[in-house]
Design a protein around this motif. Structure first.
Motif, PDB file in Angstrom:
ATOM      1  N   ILE A   1       0.864  -1.175   0.000  1.00 51.65           N
ATOM      2  CA  ILE A   1       0.000   0.000   0.000  1.00 51.65           C
ATOM      3  C   ILE A   1       0.900   1.223   0.000  1.00 51.65           C
ATOM      4  N   ASN A   2       0.357   2.346  -0.478  1.00 51.73           N
ATOM      5  CA  ASN A   2       1.194   3.548  -0.533  1.00 51.73           C
ATOM      6  C   ASN A   2       0.786   4.602   0.484  1.00 51.73           C
ATOM      7  N   GLY A   3      -0.262   4.340   1.247  1.00 52.56           N
ATOM      8  CA  GLY A   3      -0.678   5.282   2.266  1.00 52.56           C
ATOM      9  C   GLY A   3      -1.509   6.432   1.741  1.00 52.56           C
ATOM     10  N   HIS A   4      -1.786   6.442   0.447  1.00 53.12           N
ATOM     11  CA  HIS A   4      -2.566   7.518  -0.165  1.00 53.12           C
ATOM     12  C   HIS A   4      -3.974   7.034  -0.485  1.00 53.12           C
ATOM     13  N   HIS A   5      -4.653   6.548   0.537  1.00 50.63           N
ATOM     14  CA  HIS A   5      -6.026   6.081   0.354  1.00 50.63           C
ATOM     15  C   HIS A   5      -6.905   6.719   1.429  1.00 50.63           C
ATOM     16  N   ALA A   6      -8.143   6.852   1.096  1.00 53.87           N
ATOM     17  CA  ALA A   6      -9.077   7.446   2.049  1.00 53.87           C
ATOM     18  C   ALA A   6      -9.343   6.479   3.191  1.00 53.87           C
ATOM     19  N   LEU A   7      -9.484   7.027   4.387  1.00 53.07           N
ATOM     20  CA  LEU A   7      -9.867   6.203   5.526  1.00 53.07           C
ATOM     21  C   LEU A   7     -11.331   5.835   5.372  1.00 53.07           C
ATOM     22  N   SER A   8     -11.670   4.644   5.795  1.00 52.47           N
ATOM     23  CA  SER A   8     -13.060   4.224   5.670  1.00 52.47           C
ATOM     24  C   SER A   8     -13.437   3.353   6.849  1.00 52.47           C
ATOM     25  N   TYR A   9     -14.717   3.218   7.041  1.00 47.90           N
ATOM     26  CA  TYR A   9     -15.235   2.335   8.081  1.00 47.90           C
ATOM     27  C   TYR A   9     -15.646   1.039   7.417  1.00 47.90           C
ATOM     28  N   ARG A  10     -15.072  -0.048   7.859  1.00 49.53           N
ATOM     29  CA  ARG A  10     -15.463  -1.366   7.364  1.00 49.53           C
ATOM     30  C   ARG A  10     -15.913  -2.179   8.552  1.00 49.53           C
TER      31      ARG A  10
END
Length: 71
Positions: free
Chosen positions: A53-62
């Protein structure tokens, strides 16, 4: 922590304090929610280090990743 692509992971003081709190709580109760959270944090750091992963993803609730605390 430096990665192969020249990226660096820099943990700020807020992260350090949060991780220490999680680590202490997880050590007290290895099967509790803080232990699960600690595993997720370590897994994310390892995935960053490995380039998964590159750390450039939106945080989300799963729902399957939710950490629940009971009073």
């Amino acid at each position: 922590m430096t990665f192969g692509g020249g990226d660096r992971l820099v943990a700020g003081p807020d992260f350090d304090l949060d991780y220490r709190r999680i680590d202490v709580a997880a050590s007290r109760n290895p099967s509790g929610p803080d232990a699960a959270l600690r595993r997720q944090v370590v897994r994310a750091m390892l995935d960053l280090a490995a380039g998964k992963i590159n750390g450039h993803h939106a945080l989300s609730y799963r729902r399957e990743k939710a950490i629940c605390a009971t009073a």
